[in-house]
Scaffold this motif. Structure first.
Motif, PDB file in Angstrom:
ATOM      1  N   GLY A 151       0.784  -1.230   0.000  1.00  0.00           N
ATOM      2  CA  GLY A 151       0.000   0.000   0.000  1.00  0.00           C
ATOM      3  C   GLY A 151       0.814   1.277   0.000  1.00  0.00           C
ATOM      4  O   GLY A 151       0.276   2.355  -0.240  1.00  0.00           O
ATOM      5  N   ASP A 152       2.103   1.181   0.274  1.00  0.00           N
ATOM      6  CA  ASP A 152       2.957   2.367   0.237  1.00  0.00           C
ATOM      7  C   ASP A 152       3.899   2.343  -0.964  1.00  0.00           C
ATOM      8  O   ASP A 152       4.892   3.063  -1.012  1.00  0.00           O
ATOM      9  CB  ASP A 152       3.748   2.526   1.535  1.00  0.00           C
ATOM     10  CG  ASP A 152       4.643   1.340   1.855  1.00  0.00           C
ATOM     11  OD1 ASP A 152       4.576   0.312   1.141  1.00  0.00           O
ATOM     12  OD2 ASP A 152       5.417   1.443   2.825  1.00  0.00           O
ATOM     13  N   ASP A 153       3.580   1.505  -1.957  1.00  0.00           N
ATOM     14  CA  ASP A 153       4.382   1.402  -3.171  1.00  0.00           C
ATOM     15  C   ASP A 153       3.642   2.009  -4.357  1.00  0.00           C
ATOM     16  O   ASP A 153       2.419   2.097  -4.363  1.00  0.00           O
ATOM     17  CB  ASP A 153       4.679  -0.066  -3.506  1.00  0.00           C
ATOM     18  CG  ASP A 153       5.632  -0.709  -2.516  1.00  0.00           C
ATOM     19  OD1 ASP A 153       6.259   0.016  -1.733  1.00  0.00           O
ATOM     20  OD2 ASP A 153       5.727  -1.950  -2.528  1.00  0.00           O
ATOM     21  N   MET A 154       4.408   2.381  -5.374  1.00  0.00           N
ATOM     22  CA  MET A 154       3.865   2.801  -6.659  1.00  0.00           C
ATOM     23  C   MET A 154       4.521   1.923  -7.716  1.00  0.00           C
ATOM     24  O   MET A 154       5.652   1.485  -7.541  1.00  0.00           O
ATOM     25  CB  MET A 154       4.182   4.264  -6.947  1.00  0.00           C
ATOM     26  CG  MET A 154       3.492   5.221  -6.007  1.00  0.00           C
ATOM     27  SD  MET A 154       3.849   6.948  -6.417  1.00  0.00           S
ATOM     28  CE  MET A 154       5.588   7.044  -6.093  1.00  0.00           C
ATOM     29  N   ILE A 155       3.798   1.678  -8.810  1.00  0.00           N
ATOM     30  CA  ILE A 155       4.359   0.844  -9.867  1.00  0.00           C
ATOM     31  C   ILE A 155       4.404   1.612 -11.177  1.00  0.00           C
ATOM     32  O   ILE A 155       3.628   2.547 -11.396  1.00  0.00           O
ATOM     33  CB  ILE A 155       3.582  -0.491 -10.016  1.00  0.00           C
ATOM     34  CG1 ILE A 155       2.125  -0.260 -10.395  1.00  0.00           C
ATOM     35  CG2 ILE A 155       3.679  -1.304  -8.734  1.00  0.00           C
ATOM     36  CD1 ILE A 155       1.363  -1.549 -10.697  1.00  0.00           C
ATOM     37  N   HIS A 156       5.325   1.197 -12.029  1.00  0.00           N
ATOM     38  CA  HIS A 156       5.483   1.809 -13.353  1.00  0.00           C
ATOM     39  C   HIS A 156       4.216   1.533 -14.169  1.00  0.00           C
ATOM     40  O   HIS A 156       3.642   0.442 -14.075  1.00  0.00           O
ATOM     41  CB  HIS A 156       6.708   1.206 -14.045  1.00  0.00           C
ATOM     42  CG  HIS A 156       7.088   1.902 -15.294  1.00  0.00           C
ATOM     43  ND1 HIS A 156       6.438   1.693 -16.490  1.00  0.00           N
ATOM     44  CD2 HIS A 156       8.048   2.831 -15.534  1.00  0.00           C
ATOM     45  CE1 HIS A 156       6.979   2.446 -17.420  1.00  0.00           C
ATOM     46  NE2 HIS A 156       7.970   3.153 -16.869  1.00  0.00           N
ATOM     47  N   PRO A 157       3.779   2.480 -15.006  1.00  0.00           N
ATOM     48  CA  PRO A 157       2.544   2.285 -15.780  1.00  0.00           C
ATOM     49  C   PRO A 157       2.556   1.065 -16.698  1.00  0.00           C
ATOM     50  O   PRO A 157       1.501   0.562 -17.073  1.00  0.00           O
ATOM     51  CB  PRO A 157       2.433   3.564 -16.609  1.00  0.00           C
ATOM     52  CG  PRO A 157       3.260   4.566 -15.898  1.00  0.00           C
ATOM     53  CD  PRO A 157       4.347   3.816 -15.193  1.00  0.00           C
ATOM     54  N   LYS A 158       3.727   0.563 -17.065  1.00  0.00           N
ATOM     55  CA  LYS A 158       3.805  -0.601 -17.943  1.00  0.00           C
ATOM     56  C   LYS A 158       4.208  -1.882 -17.218  1.00  0.00           C
ATOM     57  O   LYS A 158       4.486  -2.895 -17.863  1.00  0.00           O
ATOM     58  CB  LYS A 158       4.789  -0.330 -19.082  1.00  0.00           C
ATOM     59  CG  LYS A 158       4.299   0.703 -20.060  1.00  0.00           C
ATOM     60  CD  LYS A 158       5.203   0.791 -21.261  1.00  0.00           C
ATOM     61  CE  LYS A 158       4.574   1.711 -22.293  1.00  0.00           C
ATOM     62  NZ  LYS A 158       5.248   1.604 -23.581  1.00  0.00           N
ATOM     63  N   MET A 159       4.234  -1.858 -15.896  1.00  0.00           N
ATOM     64  CA  MET A 159       4.701  -3.026 -15.159  1.00  0.00           C
ATOM     65  C   MET A 159       3.929  -4.294 -15.519  1.00  0.00           C
ATOM     66  O   MET A 159       4.518  -5.330 -15.835  1.00  0.00           O
ATOM     67  CB  MET A 159       4.650  -2.807 -13.653  1.00  0.00           C
ATOM     68  CG  MET A 159       5.318  -3.951 -12.886  1.00  0.00           C
ATOM     69  SD  MET A 159       5.060  -3.888 -11.112  1.00  0.00           S
ATOM     70  CE  MET A 159       3.569  -4.870 -10.976  1.00  0.00           C
ATOM     71  N   LEU A 160       2.619  -4.248 -15.475  1.00  0.00           N
ATOM     72  CA  LEU A 160       1.836  -5.449 -15.790  1.00  0.00           C
ATOM     73  C   LEU A 160       2.038  -5.887 -17.230  1.00  0.00           C
ATOM     74  O   LEU A 160       2.167  -7.085 -17.510  1.00  0.00           O
ATOM     75  CB  LEU A 160       0.348  -5.219 -15.519  1.00  0.00           C
ATOM     76  CG  LEU A 160      -0.084  -5.129 -14.062  1.00  0.00           C
ATOM     77  CD1 LEU A 160      -1.587  -4.889 -13.985  1.00  0.00           C
ATOM     78  CD2 LEU A 160       0.297  -6.370 -13.286  1.00  0.00           C
ATOM     79  N   GLU A 161       2.073  -4.945 -18.149  1.00  0.00           N
ATOM     80  CA  GLU A 161       2.296  -5.268 -19.562  1.00  0.00           C
ATOM     81  C   GLU A 161       3.615  -6.022 -19.734  1.00  0.00           C
ATOM     82  O   GLU A 161       3.674  -7.054 -20.391  1.00  0.00           O
ATOM     83  CB  GLU A 161       2.307  -3.981 -20.384  1.00  0.00           C
ATOM     84  CG  GLU A 161       2.566  -4.196 -21.862  1.00  0.00           C
ATOM     85  CD  GLU A 161       2.637  -2.887 -22.635  1.00  0.00           C
ATOM     86  OE1 GLU A 161       3.230  -2.908 -23.724  1.00  0.00           O
ATOM     87  OE2 GLU A 161       2.110  -1.858 -22.169  1.00  0.00           O
TER      88      GLU A 161
END
Length: 130
Positions: free
Chosen positions: A88-98
């Motif tokens: 909950g205190d992390d952010m992910i790159h917009p293409k991480m799942l891709e």
């Protein structure tokens, strides 16, 4: 489909950035399971507000039982072929799942892991683990 599970406890100031980083993924076939682990702050309210705005978001509210119990509750509710855990205190790159799905499909692997970049609001230090 990917089930993204976010265990949540006392991360009110980080939670919107975390959820927003998930909802803007270029790979959009996912469900987001937010597990409010009895957080005493406004995390539960924040989670419910996101669930009202986006049909991909589901919220589980439970009494505080710890991060492992929260993750397990998310696993039990998950409907996806793959599961991803985000804190909950992390952010992910917009293409991480891709990128992760591409790697799974091209390699035939059962598990994919990523590197991370650690940054701290109170220091200019950025550390990379790849």
């Amino acid at each position: 489909m990917v089930s993204i599970i976010v265990p949540i406890y006392k991360v009110e100031s980080y939670l919107p950035k975390c959820i927003d980083s998930i909802l803007v993924q270029t790979y959009t076939d996912f469900e987001l399971i937010l597990v409010d682990d009895g957080s005493p702050d406004n995390c539960g309210i924040i989670c419910d507000a996101y669930a009202e705005k986006d049909k991909r978001v589901r919220v589980i509210h439970q009494k505080n039982a710890g991060v492992s119990a929260a993750r397990n509750a998310g696993i039990e509710a998950a409907k996806g072929e793959y599961i991803s855990f985000i804190d909950g205190d992390d952010m992910i790159h917009p293409k991480m799942l891709e990128w992760m799905i591409q790697e799974l499909e091209s390699s035939g692997a059962d598990i994919v892991s990523t590197g991370l970049t650690s940054f701290h609001e109170d220091t200019p230090t950025i550390e990379n683990w790849g």
